[in-house]
Every structure is written in C-alpha cells, then in structure tokens.
Write a protein that holds these residues in place. Structure first.
Motif, mmCIF file in Angstrom:
data_model
loop_
_atom_site.group_PDB
_atom_site.id
_atom_site.type_symbol
_atom_site.label_atom_id
_atom_site.label_comp_id
_atom_site.label_asym_id
_atom_site.label_seq_id
_atom_site.Cartn_x
_atom_site.Cartn_y
_atom_site.Cartn_z
ATOM 1 N N ASP A 138 0.811 -1.222 0.000
ATOM 2 C CA ASP A 138 0.000 0.000 0.000
ATOM 3 C C ASP A 138 0.843 1.272 0.000
ATOM 4 O OD1 ASP A 138 -1.935 -1.956 0.555
ATOM 5 O OD2 ASP A 138 -1.686 -1.647 2.715
ATOM 6 N N THR A 195 3.940 3.996 -1.171
ATOM 7 C CA THR A 195 4.804 4.441 -2.254
ATOM 8 C C THR A 195 6.192 3.876 -1.979
ATOM 9 O OG1 THR A 195 5.434 6.425 -1.052
ATOM 10 C CG2 THR A 195 3.542 6.605 -2.524
ATOM 11 N N LEU A 196 6.999 3.863 -3.031
ATOM 12 C CA LEU A 196 8.360 3.359 -2.855
ATOM 13 C C LEU A 196 9.102 4.184 -1.809
ATOM 14 C CD1 LEU A 196 10.680 1.549 -3.557
ATOM 15 C CD2 LEU A 196 11.058 2.852 -5.655
ATOM 16 N N SER A 197 8.929 5.494 -1.863
ATOM 17 C CA SER A 197 9.706 6.323 -0.939
ATOM 18 C C SER A 197 9.278 6.096 0.514
ATOM 19 C CB SER A 197 9.616 7.805 -1.311
ATOM 20 O OG SER A 197 8.440 8.410 -0.840
ATOM 21 N N SER A 198 7.998 5.914 0.753
ATOM 22 C CA SER A 198 7.596 5.703 2.141
ATOM 23 C C SER A 198 8.019 4.314 2.611
ATOM 24 C CB SER A 198 6.095 5.923 2.315
ATOM 25 O OG SER A 198 5.367 4.938 1.644
ATOM 26 N N ARG A 199 8.001 3.359 1.710
ATOM 27 C CA ARG A 199 8.488 2.030 2.103
ATOM 28 C C ARG A 199 9.974 2.078 2.400
ATOM 29 N NH1 ARG A 199 9.353 -1.795 -2.425
ATOM 30 N NH2 ARG A 199 11.530 -1.674 -1.761
ATOM 31 N N LEU A 200 10.705 2.787 1.591
ATOM 32 C CA LEU A 200 12.149 2.896 1.826
ATOM 33 C C LEU A 200 12.445 3.614 3.133
ATOM 34 C CD1 LEU A 200 13.347 3.744 -1.797
ATOM 35 C CD2 LEU A 200 13.916 1.684 -0.483
ATOM 36 N N ALA A 201 11.637 4.612 3.450
ATOM 37 C CA ALA A 201 11.838 5.317 4.722
ATOM 38 C C ALA A 201 11.645 4.357 5.889
ATOM 39 C CB ALA A 201 10.883 6.497 4.828
ATOM 40 N N MET A 204 13.823 11.949 6.985
ATOM 41 C CA MET A 204 13.088 10.731 6.641
ATOM 42 C C MET A 204 11.595 11.008 6.502
ATOM 43 S SD MET A 204 14.573 8.070 5.880
ATOM 44 C CE MET A 204 16.328 7.791 5.684
ATOM 45 N N PHE A 220 11.183 12.479 3.153
ATOM 46 C CA PHE A 220 11.335 11.481 2.102
ATOM 47 C C PHE A 220 10.103 10.581 1.999
ATOM 48 C CE2 PHE A 220 13.049 7.435 0.411
ATOM 49 C CZ PHE A 220 13.448 7.919 -0.825
ATOM 50 N N SER A 221 9.540 10.253 3.124
ATOM 51 C CA SER A 221 8.404 9.328 3.091
ATOM 52 C C SER A 221 7.196 9.945 2.376
ATOM 53 C CB SER A 221 8.035 8.891 4.502
ATOM 54 O OG SER A 221 7.425 9.949 5.196
ATOM 55 N N GLU A 275 7.508 11.027 -2.656
ATOM 56 C CA GLU A 275 7.114 10.451 -3.935
ATOM 57 C C GLU A 275 5.672 10.808 -4.287
ATOM 58 O OE1 GLU A 275 8.144 6.395 -4.480
ATOM 59 O OE2 GLU A 275 6.736 6.116 -6.137
ATOM 60 N N TYR A 311 15.243 2.852 -6.945
ATOM 61 C CA TYR A 311 14.615 3.834 -7.818
ATOM 62 C C TYR A 311 15.052 3.720 -9.266
ATOM 63 C CZ TYR A 311 11.587 6.602 -4.924
ATOM 64 O OH TYR A 311 10.533 7.009 -4.168
#
Lengths: 199, 199
Positions: A149, A151-157, B106, B109-110, B113, B179
């Motif tokens: 659920d 975004t990539l950025s929130s998952r990475l965070a 962080m 960043f989260s 995206e 990414y």
DNA sequence: TCGAGCATGTAATTCGTTACATGATTGA
DNA sequence: TCAATCATGTAACGAATTACATGCTCGA
C-alpha cells in the motif's frame, strides 16, 4: 520529596558534571562542539536548567575566583544528584524506549561505565539487545503487511528505520565483545552482518 | 504573509492529510499504531496543531454527517497547504539536518514520492548521500582523536552513532538502486557493506 | 442498560527557542 | 583601542505533555 521529574537535558548535564565539575559555559561548549546527543543545545536553555537542578538540590554551584580570572560558577554533583543519576542509569530498558528513538538509552550508556562500572554496562547491553530482538520482527512484519500500500519512498523510509535498528542490534553484539573480550587488540570495527534474525 | 513557521508536527499532519483527508482521530491512530516517525504523539497535542494549521489557512476542516454516524471533522489540504508542503519537501539537505537526527529528513522522504514524484526522490537521495559522505569522516576523526580519553561505554556510544550514519549511507545506495533499477524483482535487502568511504 | 470505543476538545504546567542584554578580559 | 571570546543571564513566545471533561453510538 516529590517525584522530582527530571527532563533529559537535566540528566545530560548531571552526567557531564559528574565527569568533571563544569560551568554553564563549559557545558554549552560540549553540546556545541562534540555534537553530543544532538538534542539539547545552547544559551538560555542550559542556564535555567542548571538553576532548576540547583533548586532541586541535585547540583551545587560555587563561584570561582581563580587568580584574577573571570568569575565562573562551577557546578558539581551533590550526593542526592548522584543518587538520582544512578537511579536513572539503572532504569530497565523498556521496549518503548527503543521505539522512542533510543537517544536516551545511548545517553545513559555513555555515562554508565564511569558511574556504575563495567558490569552494569554489560547488563544494559544484554537487555537492550533483548528489547531490539523483540521489536525488530514487529517492524519486519509491519513492513511485510503494508509494503504493497505504500509508495516506494515511504516504504524505503520505513526500511531505513528497520536498518537502523538492525545496525543497533549488530552494535550490541560488538559492544558486548568489547566488554568481554579482554584484549582490545582486535579493534577493527568490521560489521557483523548478522542481525535480521527472527526472534 | 508572515514567514509562517510550521513545526515538524504540522508537516507530518499535512503530509498525512495530503495522502488521505483525515480526522484528528484518524491521525492520532496513525501515530499510535504505525509508530510513525516516533516523535509526535497523541491527544491534546494534535487537535491544537490542527487548529493552528486551519487558522493559518493550510488545511480546511469540514464536518461530516455521514449517514447517521458520529460527527467527525474531516481535514483536507488547501492549495496553500500544498504549496507549503512542497516547499518543505524541496528544501535542500543541509549537513545540520543530518547532525540533528535525520528524523525530519526521513519524514520528508516518506511523503516525497506522492507529492513530488520519483525524480525528486532521486535528487533527494543523492544530496542526502553527499551530506552523509561529508559528515562521516568528521565523526571518524573525532572518534580517532578522542577515543583515548573516553570510557569504553562512551566510546561505544559514539561508535553506535557512527554506525547509524554508515547504515544510513548504505541505505541511500540501496534506495537509489531501487529507484533506478526498473525491476523490483531483486527485493532482497542485503547489506551493501560499503559505507566507511572517505569523501 | 452498560461499558467500550469513537471523537473532540480544554487547562495547567513545563520546557525549549530565539533574541536580546551585560560586562570582563585578552590579543592584535 | 577595538574586536573577539569568555561568561552569565533574561524575557517573550510557541508548543508539547498530562490530565481531565464531554457526548455519542454500538454491541452484548
């Protein structure tokens, strides 16, 4: 004798004063120059804090008139202050603490050896390690459940946070080795690469 | 049009509201259940914060009377709020930010995206990485210079901080791969073991 | 009906931040 | 003499914590 709630900055100051009796200016410089603990800072925050600690009878300030030098108020820890400091250092490691950033835990650990000795440090590291072992799987399963659920950025965070805890977990192993292994010859600081372990 | 200083909690709320219009209760649950960002919390902290944001014209709250349900005030981001959110997300990565705990970075960043797209995330990761590359050697040399005057526990505490930054540095590499690398097939999250690199 | 959870708030207190103010002392 | 640094503070303000207060609604 009220519960005497002492804020984190108060403990930081008490720990530093225990190491070496210091003036407000000295303490400000420690915070400014050593990037210590990142939190707490400088100026009209530490003088009031020192006054509060003195009013609570935890530290005592004596004006120094060192050989024609500027006047400076040197603070040193009172017996009650030492008692409070020890009590704080001996607090159990709650899993909440780990969650809330572990900054306070590290502050405690950094003062611990000087005040309580090596055995307390080892006990601390072991319970810290245990708390992390309990918390990491929670985070991993949260990630597994929510990754789709995000975004990539929130998952990475989120993964960054998990990695941080893993790194802390690795560090506890390394620190225990340093405390137990007698010879500090092997001072290499190589990564243990373990960590991700399920329970 | 004052400088409009928005505290971190305000941005956290705006970011969440941008994702999905929410009530105060919803937002409290996010903080309580997802352990998000660790800081900020619950209760009589977020309702005042929401009121401040609304007073500043950054969010708007509309009372919902959903089919005989309890009344709840749904907040959604205003155009001005979106502008401010974007401005915050686009702020350059200062080395001070890294020092001050990287929690704010962080958080940014989260949200990044969803609000700004993937290219902004990549740019952010690159400058974050650069800031870390500049900061790590400072810490290492501080450690090298002061290690002898420290107790083992205080030295280890410092090393723990350094390891944390190294782990963050590793993470930026991993995140950039995620990414850039198209296929998220290789989803292994193995450690890169690089990091300690000078400059 | 009664308690649990939903949902929103308020008030007191405490603390940190920012910015300002003061004065002494040392080195250029 | 003048600027920098030492050294200590104060006041206004914003914001978080804690604890309390209220009322609705759903299920047992």
């Amino acid at each position: 004798m009220k519960p005497t709630t002492i804020p984190l900055l108060g403990y930081a100051l008490m720990g530093l004063i225990h190491q070496k009796p210091s003036s407000g200016y000295d303490l400000r410089k420690v915070f400014a120059e050593t990037a210590m603990g990142n939190y707490s800072s400088s100026a009209g925050a530490i003088y009031p804090a020192l006054e509060r600690l003195e009013a609570a009878g935890l530290i005592r300030g004596t004006v120094e008139e060192m050989g024609g030098l500027r006047r400076r108020k040197l603070y040193h820890l009172s017996p009650r202050g030492l008692t409070e400091l020890k009590k704080w250092l001996l607090l159990p490691v709650e899993s909440d603490d780990v969650l809330r950033g572990s900054g306070e835990l590290m502050l405690r650990f950094s003062f611990m050896e000087r005040v309580l000795g090596a055995s307390a440090c080892i006990a601390f590291l072991e319970s810290f390690r245990k708390a992390l072992s309990g918390y990491l799987p929670e985070l991993e399963s949260f990630l597994a459940g929510h990754a789709k659920d995000m975004t990539l950025s929130s998952r990475l965070a989120l993964e960054s946070g998990i990695r941080g805890y893993q790194s802390l977990h690795d560090w506890t192993a390394y620190a225990l080795l340093e405390y137990r292994g007698a010879s500090p010859k092997a001072h290499s600081r190589t990564k243990t690469t373990t960590a991700g372990g399920r329970k």
